[in-house]
Scaffold this motif. Sequence first.
Motif, PDB file in Angstrom:
ATOM      1  N   GLU A  67       0.984  -1.186  -0.149  1.00 21.87           N
ATOM      2  CA  GLU A  67      -0.116  -0.095   0.080  1.00 21.87           C
ATOM      3  C   GLU A  67       0.898   1.355  -0.016  1.00 21.87           C
ATOM      4  N   ARG A  68       2.020   1.187   0.525  1.00 18.81           N
ATOM      5  CA  ARG A  68       2.836   2.494   0.939  1.00 18.81           C
ATOM      6  C   ARG A  68       3.507   2.626  -0.569  1.00 18.81           C
TER       7      ARG A  68
ATOM      8  N   SER B 165       2.779   5.894  -5.722  1.00 20.90           N
ATOM      9  CA  SER B 165       2.833   5.880  -7.197  1.00 20.90           C
ATOM     10  C   SER B 165       3.947   6.108  -7.840  1.00 20.90           C
ATOM     11  N   TRP B 166       5.077   5.406  -7.212  1.00 17.92           N
ATOM     12  CA  TRP B 166       6.417   5.838  -7.863  1.00 17.92           C
ATOM     13  C   TRP B 166       7.021   4.232  -7.806  1.00 17.92           C
TER      14      TRP B 166
ATOM     15  N   LEU C   4      16.264  -2.561  -8.979  1.00 14.27           N
ATOM     16  CA  LEU C   4      15.408  -3.169  -7.918  1.00 14.27           C
ATOM     17  C   LEU C   4      14.001  -2.241  -7.834  1.00 14.27           C
ATOM     18  N   ASP C   5      12.776  -2.857  -8.010  1.00 13.52           N
ATOM     19  CA  ASP C   5      11.874  -2.113  -8.288  1.00 13.52           C
ATOM     20  C   ASP C   5      11.184  -1.769  -6.869  1.00 13.52           C
ATOM     21  N   GLU C   6      10.704  -0.639  -6.697  1.00 11.05           N
ATOM     22  CA  GLU C   6      10.022  -0.258  -5.342  1.00 11.05           C
ATOM     23  C   GLU C   6       9.117  -1.326  -4.602  1.00 11.05           C
TER      24      GLU C   6
ATOM     25  N   GLY D 127      13.264   4.859  -6.508  1.00 14.34           N
ATOM     26  CA  GLY D 127      12.858   5.707  -5.531  1.00 14.34           C
ATOM     27  C   GLY D 127      13.231   5.437  -3.953  1.00 14.34           C
ATOM     28  N   LYS D 128      12.298   6.055  -3.141  1.00 12.74           N
ATOM     29  CA  LYS D 128      13.101   5.854  -1.646  1.00 12.74           C
ATOM     30  C   LYS D 128      12.994   4.608  -1.079  1.00 12.74           C
ATOM     31  N   GLU D 129      12.004   3.622  -1.662  1.00 16.27           N
ATOM     32  CA  GLU D 129      12.003   2.274  -1.033  1.00 16.27           C
ATOM     33  C   GLU D 129      13.313   1.473  -1.471  1.00 16.27           C
TER      34      GLU D 129
END
Length: 365
Positions: free
Chosen positions: A24-25, A30-31, A231-233, A35-37
């Motif tokens: 959910e995060r 929506s990125w 590595l995807d989010e 990204g930050k993950e």
Amino acid sequence: MEVPFVSFRPMERALDKDIRAAFERVYDNSWYIEGKEDEKFEQAFADYIGTSYCVGCGNGLDALVLALKAFGIGHGDEVIVPSNTYIATALAVTFTGADVVFVEPDIRTYNIDPSLIEAAVTDKTKAIMPVHLYGQACDMDPIIKIAKKYDLKVIEDCAQAHGATYKGRRVGTFGDAAGFSFYPGKNLGALGDAGAAVTNDKEAADKIRAYGNYGSDYKYHHIYKGQNSRLDEFQAAFLSAKLPHLDRMNEERRRIASKYLSGITNPLITLPYTADYAKPVWHIFAIRCERKDELQKFLKEAGISTNNHYPIPMHLQGAYKDLGFKKGDFPIAEQISETEVSIPMYYGMTDEQIEYVITKINEFS
Ligand SMILES: *Cc1c(COP(=O)(O)O)cnc(C)c1O
């Protein structure tokens, strides 16, 4: 009783809330790529392993390829890999354009035999790729010593050894770089394909990141002919949810392993050997039996699923027929492939299941 070879269900139940929250995060944010993950997981995983840098990749194979490329390994070079491993280790070398040189394992540990490495070194050798197979660390001291002597890079294949230690230190910290896989079945698994490379070398980390992102150091600026392996989010967020539980889940595998080790007493079975320098994480619990097929059939009929790691050694695979090897060329790897049986080993096995596996293996005659 049914005992599957592996089940993700118990772990998924234990971490259900965290995994759903991770989904959910990312979705709410929506990125999805870079990204930050990704950043957060890379930092957490580097801290966990004990390296300065971690670069997320699309899978474990790419992590190894990118690490080799970061050290300039390619056409005309030779890289030493164990003759007993998953084919990804060798394919990583092949994809860089370098040549694979197989070295036999130690029949007790199943890992590359350091005493045989030096004889395989030529003036073309650029690196050694030790694989901490089945979750047990290779004997790293003599490997590092040979690497220093001949000025070779050491790229560790840690795909089966998240959290395993050698003389008290985590694997992935011994070489110049290391590759990890987060394939779902690995000790730390994503919910899809994912991987990472770790290193203490800033320049190598930057190159790994650039090679895995179209050879780009900043947006639309390309300094290498890179590939796309990031590595995807979603996977990064799932991995961040799971990483805090890795040690506990490895500990559970150790508990199962110690039950197997004390409970299985059938003289037809060779149990895995744990070297005194190693604290394994038991990615795979590999037993050996001369009558492998009969044993697997017997267990299957009792409801116990087993597996083989690996049924055909790499030098006899069609993919490497160009190397011209034949049966008998790597007798130890062949012996392992002809006798190895992997028995159920996963977080959440019940005591009844563990006892049942032990009882049935002891009944085999
Ligand atoms: C799983 C594995 C790999 C490759 O990992 P992927 O994520 O599947 O690409 C590499 N080496 C070994 C020893 C493995 O077990």
